[in-house]
Design a protein around this motif. Sequence first.
Motif, PDB file in Angstrom:
ATOM      1  N   ASP A  56       0.848  -1.189   0.000  1.00  0.00           N
ATOM      2  CA  ASP A  56       0.000   0.000   0.000  1.00  0.00           C
ATOM      3  C   ASP A  56       0.885   1.241   0.000  1.00  0.00           C
ATOM      4  N   ILE A  58       1.176   3.788   2.116  1.00  0.00           N
ATOM      5  CA  ILE A  58       1.859   4.110   3.373  1.00  0.00           C
ATOM      6  C   ILE A  58       3.055   3.175   3.583  1.00  0.00           C
ATOM      7  N   ARG A  78       3.365   4.627  10.174  1.00  0.00           N
ATOM      8  CA  ARG A  78       2.843   3.660   9.194  1.00  0.00           C
ATOM      9  C   ARG A  78       1.669   2.894   9.793  1.00  0.00           C
ATOM     10  N   GLY A  81      -1.458   4.997  10.133  1.00  0.00           N
ATOM     11  CA  GLY A  81      -2.108   5.141   8.837  1.00  0.00           C
ATOM     12  C   GLY A  81      -2.903   3.909   8.457  1.00  0.00           C
ATOM     13  N   ARG A  82      -2.370   2.750   8.773  1.00  0.00           N
ATOM     14  CA  ARG A  82      -3.090   1.515   8.442  1.00  0.00           C
ATOM     15  C   ARG A  82      -4.306   1.313   9.340  1.00  0.00           C
ATOM     16  N   PHE A  85      -6.956   3.430   7.812  1.00  0.00           N
ATOM     17  CA  PHE A  85      -7.506   2.735   6.641  1.00  0.00           C
ATOM     18  C   PHE A  85      -8.533   1.693   7.072  1.00  0.00           C
ATOM     19  N   VAL A 147      -3.111  12.906   4.222  1.00  0.00           N
ATOM     20  CA  VAL A 147      -3.225  11.622   4.928  1.00  0.00           C
ATOM     21  C   VAL A 147      -4.252  10.732   4.234  1.00  0.00           C
ATOM     22  N   GLU A 148      -5.375  11.297   3.823  1.00  0.00           N
ATOM     23  CA  GLU A 148      -6.371  10.495   3.110  1.00  0.00           C
ATOM     24  C   GLU A 148      -5.792   9.930   1.818  1.00  0.00           C
ATOM     25  N   CYS A 151      -3.263   7.159   2.933  1.00  0.00           N
ATOM     26  CA  CYS A 151      -3.696   6.030   3.758  1.00  0.00           C
ATOM     27  C   CYS A 151      -5.082   5.470   3.446  1.00  0.00           C
ATOM     28  N   LEU A 191       0.038  12.100  10.378  1.00  0.00           N
ATOM     29  CA  LEU A 191       0.338  10.774  10.905  1.00  0.00           C
ATOM     30  C   LEU A 191       0.998  10.862  12.273  1.00  0.00           C
TER      31      LEU A 191
END
Length: 195
Positions: A56, A58, A78, A81-82, A85, A147-148, A151, A191
């Motif tokens: 992905d 990120i 990281r 961010g996940r 998601f 960020v959108e 992620c 993040l």
Amino acid sequence: MASSPPALDRGTAELRLQRARRAGRLDPATERLWQKGRAEEAAAAIGRDDHGQAVDAIGRAWLAGLLAHPVRGGDAMRDAGRVLFKLYWAHYAELAPSGGLYRDLVGRGVVRSGATGDIERAAQLERALNRRLAILDDCGRDVRRAVESLCIDHHFEYGPAWLDRLIAARRHGRPFDEESDTRIQAAILGLAALA
């Protein structure tokens, strides 16, 4: 009798090389080996880094060393961010660009569908998502958008374009373009606030 844990399958040499390339980690000598059909030797040259993280955007940013912050670690950013998601797509599954995409993510264990039928659990997940989105809103519109893009948007194999430009610039030792650098810096701010 104690048994040893099963060996981790890192994929074929070709797959490991493709993941490393997406993260910007192939040097010219490794590229030449691969082009000459010597994928096993080329894969050995990239080491045993976790190129599986390149699944992905990120993860590719993390592998390329782009998640640098003076206080927060790249791993924590990281992971934050996940989590964003997963919370987002668990909540907005019906709005996914491809109905099959979300089901595929659930099927592969990337996103859990545990909230289905459990109203209290769904409410907890929604509150967790809303807390994170409020943090991003407090950081500003540009931060939230970055960020959108990094992620939440569906950039599994490549993209967003600004991240691809940063990875290519890092790979070739060129300076970052201003727009892409501004985006990654905004994403890092968001993040870090989430981590």
